[in-house]
Design a protein around this motif. Structure first.
Motif, PDB file in Angstrom:
ATOM      1  N   TYR A 274      -6.435 -17.976   4.686  1.00  0.00           N
ATOM      2  CA  TYR A 274      -6.731 -17.948   3.249  1.00  0.00           C
ATOM      3  C   TYR A 274      -7.260 -16.579   2.815  1.00  0.00           C
ATOM      4  O   TYR A 274      -6.967 -16.104   1.715  1.00  0.00           O
ATOM      5  N   GLY A 275      -7.998 -15.917   3.683  1.00  0.00           N
ATOM      6  CA  GLY A 275      -8.583 -14.624   3.339  1.00  0.00           C
ATOM      7  C   GLY A 275      -7.807 -13.429   3.867  1.00  0.00           C
ATOM      8  O   GLY A 275      -8.183 -12.273   3.615  1.00  0.00           O
ATOM      9  N   PHE A 276      -6.698 -13.695   4.567  1.00  0.00           N
ATOM     10  CA  PHE A 276      -5.899 -12.598   5.135  1.00  0.00           C
ATOM     11  C   PHE A 276      -5.156 -11.865   4.031  1.00  0.00           C
ATOM     12  O   PHE A 276      -4.611 -12.477   3.107  1.00  0.00           O
ATOM     13  N   TRP A 277      -5.116 -10.530   4.157  1.00  0.00           N
ATOM     14  CA  TRP A 277      -4.369  -9.736   3.168  1.00  0.00           C
ATOM     15  C   TRP A 277      -3.064  -9.247   3.781  1.00  0.00           C
ATOM     16  O   TRP A 277      -2.006  -9.818   3.580  1.00  0.00           O
ATOM     17  N   GLU A 278      -3.111  -8.181   4.568  1.00  0.00           N
ATOM     18  CA  GLU A 278      -1.910  -7.633   5.193  1.00  0.00           C
ATOM     19  C   GLU A 278      -2.325  -6.792   6.398  1.00  0.00           C
ATOM     20  O   GLU A 278      -3.487  -6.441   6.553  1.00  0.00           O
ATOM     21  N   GLU A 279      -1.323  -6.483   7.244  1.00  0.00           N
ATOM     22  CA  GLU A 279      -1.602  -5.816   8.508  1.00  0.00           C
ATOM     23  C   GLU A 279      -2.687  -6.623   9.219  1.00  0.00           C
ATOM     24  O   GLU A 279      -2.522  -7.808   9.430  1.00  0.00           O
ATOM     25  N   GLU A 280      -3.808  -6.041   9.571  1.00  0.00           N
ATOM     26  CA  GLU A 280      -4.872  -6.818  10.230  1.00  0.00           C
ATOM     27  C   GLU A 280      -6.080  -7.012   9.309  1.00  0.00           C
ATOM     28  O   GLU A 280      -7.152  -7.414   9.750  1.00  0.00           O
TER      29      GLU A 280
ATOM     30  N   LYS B 111       0.835  -1.190   0.000  1.00  0.00           N
ATOM     31  CA  LYS B 111       0.000   0.000   0.000  1.00  0.00           C
ATOM     32  C   LYS B 111       0.878   1.250   0.000  1.00  0.00           C
ATOM     33  O   LYS B 111       1.972   1.269   0.528  1.00  0.00           O
ATOM     34  N   LYS B 112       0.333   2.302  -0.603  1.00  0.00           N
ATOM     35  CA  LYS B 112       0.966   3.606  -0.532  1.00  0.00           C
ATOM     36  C   LYS B 112      -0.015   4.579   0.104  1.00  0.00           C
ATOM     37  O   LYS B 112      -1.176   4.651  -0.286  1.00  0.00           O
ATOM     38  N   VAL B 113       0.450   5.306   1.076  1.00  0.00           N
ATOM     39  CA  VAL B 113      -0.433   6.214   1.791  1.00  0.00           C
ATOM     40  C   VAL B 113      -0.105   7.647   1.390  1.00  0.00           C
ATOM     41  O   VAL B 113       1.045   8.045   1.362  1.00  0.00           O
ATOM     42  N   LEU B 114      -1.156   8.424   1.070  1.00  0.00           N
ATOM     43  CA  LEU B 114      -0.992   9.836   0.754  1.00  0.00           C
ATOM     44  C   LEU B 114      -1.576  10.652   1.900  1.00  0.00           C
ATOM     45  O   LEU B 114      -2.636  10.338   2.423  1.00  0.00           O
ATOM     46  N   SER B 115      -0.929  11.698   2.277  1.00  0.00           N
ATOM     47  CA  SER B 115      -1.357  12.447   3.450  1.00  0.00           C
ATOM     48  C   SER B 115      -2.619  13.244   3.179  1.00  0.00           C
ATOM     49  O   SER B 115      -2.957  13.558   2.051  1.00  0.00           O
ATOM     50  N   ILE B 116      -3.292  13.601   4.263  1.00  0.00           N
ATOM     51  CA  ILE B 116      -4.514  14.393   4.161  1.00  0.00           C
ATOM     52  C   ILE B 116      -4.245  15.749   3.530  1.00  0.00           C
ATOM     53  O   ILE B 116      -5.142  16.373   2.965  1.00  0.00           O
ATOM     54  N   ALA B 117      -3.005  16.200   3.575  1.00  0.00           N
ATOM     55  CA  ALA B 117      -2.683  17.500   3.002  1.00  0.00           C
ATOM     56  C   ALA B 117      -2.992  17.588   1.524  1.00  0.00           C
ATOM     57  O   ALA B 117      -3.247  18.663   1.002  1.00  0.00           O
ATOM     58  N   VAL B 118      -2.974  16.451   0.835  1.00  0.00           N
ATOM     59  CA  VAL B 118      -3.253  16.492  -0.601  1.00  0.00           C
ATOM     60  C   VAL B 118      -4.652  15.993  -0.914  1.00  0.00           C
ATOM     61  O   VAL B 118      -5.035  15.915  -2.071  1.00  0.00           O
ATOM     62  N   THR B 119      -5.421  15.711   0.117  1.00  0.00           N
ATOM     63  CA  THR B 119      -6.728  15.088  -0.115  1.00  0.00           C
ATOM     64  C   THR B 119      -7.616  15.966  -0.982  1.00  0.00           C
ATOM     65  O   THR B 119      -8.275  15.490  -1.886  1.00  0.00           O
TER      66      THR B 119
ATOM     67  N   ALA C  16      -9.082   0.903   1.456  1.00  0.00           N
ATOM     68  CA  ALA C  16      -9.569   1.176   2.823  1.00  0.00           C
ATOM     69  C   ALA C  16     -11.078   0.994   2.946  1.00  0.00           C
ATOM     70  O   ALA C  16     -11.570   0.557   3.996  1.00  0.00           O
ATOM     71  N   TYR C  17     -11.812   1.320   1.896  1.00  0.00           N
ATOM     72  CA  TYR C  17     -13.272   1.231   1.942  1.00  0.00           C
ATOM     73  C   TYR C  17     -13.760  -0.217   2.000  1.00  0.00           C
ATOM     74  O   TYR C  17     -14.841  -0.489   2.526  1.00  0.00           O
ATOM     75  N   TYR C  18     -12.973  -1.151   1.492  1.00  0.00           N
ATOM     76  CA  TYR C  18     -13.464  -2.505   1.224  1.00  0.00           C
ATOM     77  C   TYR C  18     -13.008  -3.578   2.212  1.00  0.00           C
ATOM     78  O   TYR C  18     -13.587  -4.658   2.241  1.00  0.00           O
ATOM     79  N   VAL C  19     -11.971  -3.324   2.992  1.00  0.00           N
ATOM     80  CA  VAL C  19     -11.396  -4.392   3.810  1.00  0.00           C
ATOM     81  C   VAL C  19     -11.922  -4.353   5.234  1.00  0.00           C
ATOM     82  O   VAL C  19     -12.456  -3.337   5.692  1.00  0.00           O
TER      83      VAL C  19
END
Length: 701
Positions: free
Chosen positions: A383-389, A2-10, A354-357
């Motif tokens: 089997y259904g685990f992606w990443e992080e939690e 994943k790549k996270v973009l800050s709220i500053a550019v939202t 973020a919306y779907y997991v």
């Protein structure tokens, strides 16, 4: 991953901000502020002095002898957003770009003609492509360097070196660009194959056998990752398996469609498909959801339902249309283009998916005592685990197996799952939604229109026909010009770009299909008018193919001829099929000969690469097998037509009228107080029959 973009550019990235930020003072504003594309508007407040693609900008570059920096992307492209944040919002980067280049930003969905050329260029340069697609070209548009995503420091370094190279060794750069431009012309040439025999059934079997070595018979699709849905691949194989009675092949198609519907690429909570899976088991999607995928997949699953009566396929159709209605339908009747992969997470940061997991903790709290069943059903496990939690919902077992394990009936299981998914949807609606690209594109709408028509045809839901008719009227009203040509794009009442062959081909196909379920000749007339327009303005007599661009449009460094079937079938393969179908309705025209020649021109590559020509392979089947014109005349023609239409008979075209209608095949068929159906081949008809069962007997090869 994943790549996270800050709220500053939202606010720059959230599309609606462009319309709601009139009172916000921006430090920078460039020419893109005048565009309607959400993707271009995202970049309107970059410090980079972006221009939109236009003849005037190219003239400016040549006048100033300044290199072009052409950056191509689209609104739902995750890595486009990452590069924007790292590079195009950075003032140091912008200074290098503005000083040395005329910078052009292109929405590939609005300008696929430009994208095609530069994508071919980067693949010739580097052997790979993707978006963001960044090209450096001579002032006349001939490319000589390209890259996809580039981190900021490397980007600055590369651009400075390219600017110096052009300044110090222009002849070398010019020669390389000339050679590359010649190569771009050469790879797009189509030779006329006058003396070739038409592709045979034997060759079709060899093609499918060769292709089958890449089949993943356990997980469906092809043996690779990432896995794209490729609806035209499975659509042809469904046609071929049923036509040639290939049960093993039909089993593979079933496996593929089932695994896709079970996978995380399918949104079990809200319906609809994401663009592709990054893995081999259809689990973790690249989370953007595109109109063109869902339109084609609705068609595919509706046809598969007609063949198998598999309720899973019907549910996919119903839920996918519900998603499109809820998220992508404009009040005008047009459909928006896409939902982004990125949305705000709990930390107010933009994050892919973020919306779907879901986390196990969330699911446990939300579902309570139903969690145990839900956990098994959607693999809240390794089997259904992606990443992080985070988990991405994925199935790998049928209802019966889960029901037996939990000692409940299938009916009770389905109630638990339905209730659980409704709970999750209600919770998910509280999350910030993915960003919407609300431009309306003709060809993508035509694909969705065809999907709705097929859903009505094979599932019988009148609401789908109502939605299809609203969309068809929108396209007629807003995208069709008085001179018979089409617009490509539409947003907030504005259309600015002329249509490409893809727009004409897909809309002709959709209108033909709409005629087959309504028997309203207006739709057939509109389709024929568009066909005649393409013959006048897109036809290339030299290659006996159609150009991608009209002769009314600005000439680029190449006038492309599109033949390979990709995620969307090639515009020439759709046109060739349209011509074939019209030849059955208007035999006095030369449509069949043109269609046959187009097929001959490309068939040399079928055996070696069938999956890249799957829509063409339909046409090869049509020419090799009996193709039926079915004419229904009489007071009950609509009901008879609906009963015939719901059967999967791909090698046919339906016509109907209460008395005669204008089509030659309907003339002199009317008999008072009865409804008769005529099954014909090339205008020669069998004895008329009065029941659907008799019709089905006559269309058996």
């Amino acid at each position: 991953m994943k790549k996270v973009l800050s709220i500053a550019v939202t606010c720059i990235l959230v599309f609606s901000c462009e319309q709601k930020s009139n009172n916000v003072t921006h430090k920078f504003t460039n020419d893109l502020i005048h565009e309607t594309s959400p993707y271009l508007l995202q970049h309107a407040h970059n410090p980079v002095d972006w221009k939109a693609w236009s003849p005037e900008v190219l003239e400016q570059a040549q006048k100033e002898d300044k290199l072009l920096l052409i950056s191509i992307g689209y609104a739902a492209c995750h890595w486009c957003h990452v590069m924007e944040h790292e590079c195009f919002e950075n003032e140091e980067v912008a200074q290098v770009m503005n000083q040395n280049f005329i910078n052009i930003k292109i929405d590939r969905e609005e300008r696929p003609d430009v994208d095609q050329i530069y994508m071919d260029a980067i693949q010739m340069i580097s052997g790979q492509g993707g978006w963001p697609l960044n090209i450096v070209a001579l002032p006349d548009g001939r490319p000589f360097w390209g890259a996809t995503y580039v981190p900021r420091d490397n980007w600055i370094k590369s651009l400075e070196q390219l600017a110096q190279l052009y300044k110090n060794d222009k002849p070398r750069v010019t020669q390389y660009a000339t050679d590359l431009a010649n190569g771009l012309q050469a790879i797009n040439l189509v030779e006329v194959e006058k003396d070739k025999e038409l592709f045979s059934l034997e060759e079709l079997e060899i093609t499918v056998n060769s292709w089958s070595q890449y089949f993943d018979t356990f997980l469906g699709g092809h043996k690779r990752a990432p896995k794209f849905m490729m609806p035209n691949n499975w659509d042809f194989l469904l046609h071929y398996a049923t036509s040639e009675n290939k049960p093993d092949l039909m089993e593979f198609v079933d496996t593929t469609l089932t695994r896709m519907a079970y996978g995380g690429v399918y949104d079990h909570v809200g319906g609809g498909f994401s663009r592709y899976a990054v893995d081999t088991k259809w689990h973790v999607p690249h989370f953007e959801k595109m109109l063109y995928d869902n339109g084609q997949l609705v068609s595919l699953y509706a046809k598969a339902y007609a063949v198998t009566q598999n309720e899973l396929y019907k549910n996919v159709v119903d839920e996918s249309i519900a998603f499109v209605q809820e998220e992508l339908l404009d009040k005008s009747g047009g459909f928006y283009s896409s939902l982004d992969a990125d949305s705000l997470d709990e930390n107010e940061e933009l994050e892919e998916g973020a919306y779907y997991v879901w986390t196990e903790k969330e699911l446990t709290e939300l579902l309570g005592e139903d969690f145990a069943v839900f956990q098994d059903y959607f693999n809240i496990n390794s089997y259904g685990f992606w990443e992080e939690e985070n988990y991405v919902l994925i199935r790998d077992k049928g209802d019966e197996e889960i029901a037996e394990k939990h000692k409940v009936s299938v009916s009770d299981l389905n109630k638990v799952i339905k209730t659980s998914l409704q709970t999750l949807k209600k919770e998910r609606n509280n999350r910030p939604k993915p960003r919407l690209d609300d431009k309306i594109l003709t060809s993508w709408n035509a694909l969705m229109l065809k999907g709705l028509v097929d859903a009505y045809r094979y599932l019988g839901n009148e609401a789908y026909l109502d939605l299809a008719l609203k969309n068809a009227l929108f396209l007629e009203r807003e995208m069709l010009k008085e001179d018979g040509s089409l617009y490509r794009n539409h947003k907030e009442g504005k259309s600015t770009i002329n249509g490409f062959l893809e727009d004409y081909a897909t809309l002709i196909d959709a209108y033909i299909s709409l005629y087959e379920v309504t028997f309203v000749e207006k739709w057939l007339d509109l389709a024929k008018n568009l066909l005649e327009y393409t013959q006048e303005h897109f036809w290339d007599a030299k290659s006996s193919m159609f150009f991608y661009t009209s002769d009314e449009d600005q000439s680029l460094i190449r006038r492309s001829v599109e033949v390979d079937d990709n995620v969307i079938s090639s515009s020439n393969s759709i046109m060739a099929t349209n011509l074939f179908k019209f030849s059955k309705l208007y035999p006095e025209n030369n449509f069949e000969a043109i269609s046959k020649q187009m097929l001959k021109n490309v068939q040399k590559d079928f055996v070696r690469q069938g999956q890249s020509f799957s829509n063409w392979l339909h046409l090869a089947l049509y020419f090799n097998k009996n193709f039926y014109e079915i004419a229904i005349v009489g007071y009950n023609y609509k009901n008879i037509g609906q009963s015939i239409g719901e059967k999967y008979i791909p090698n046919s075209i339906l016509t109907g009228a209460e008395k005669e209608g204008s089509l030659g095949i309907l003339q002199n068929r009317f008999v008072p107080d009865t409804t008769l159906t005529y099954v014909c081949m090339d205008g020669t008809c069998k004895l008329p029959v009065s029941t659907v069962e008799e019709v089905l007997e006559q269309v058996q090869d």
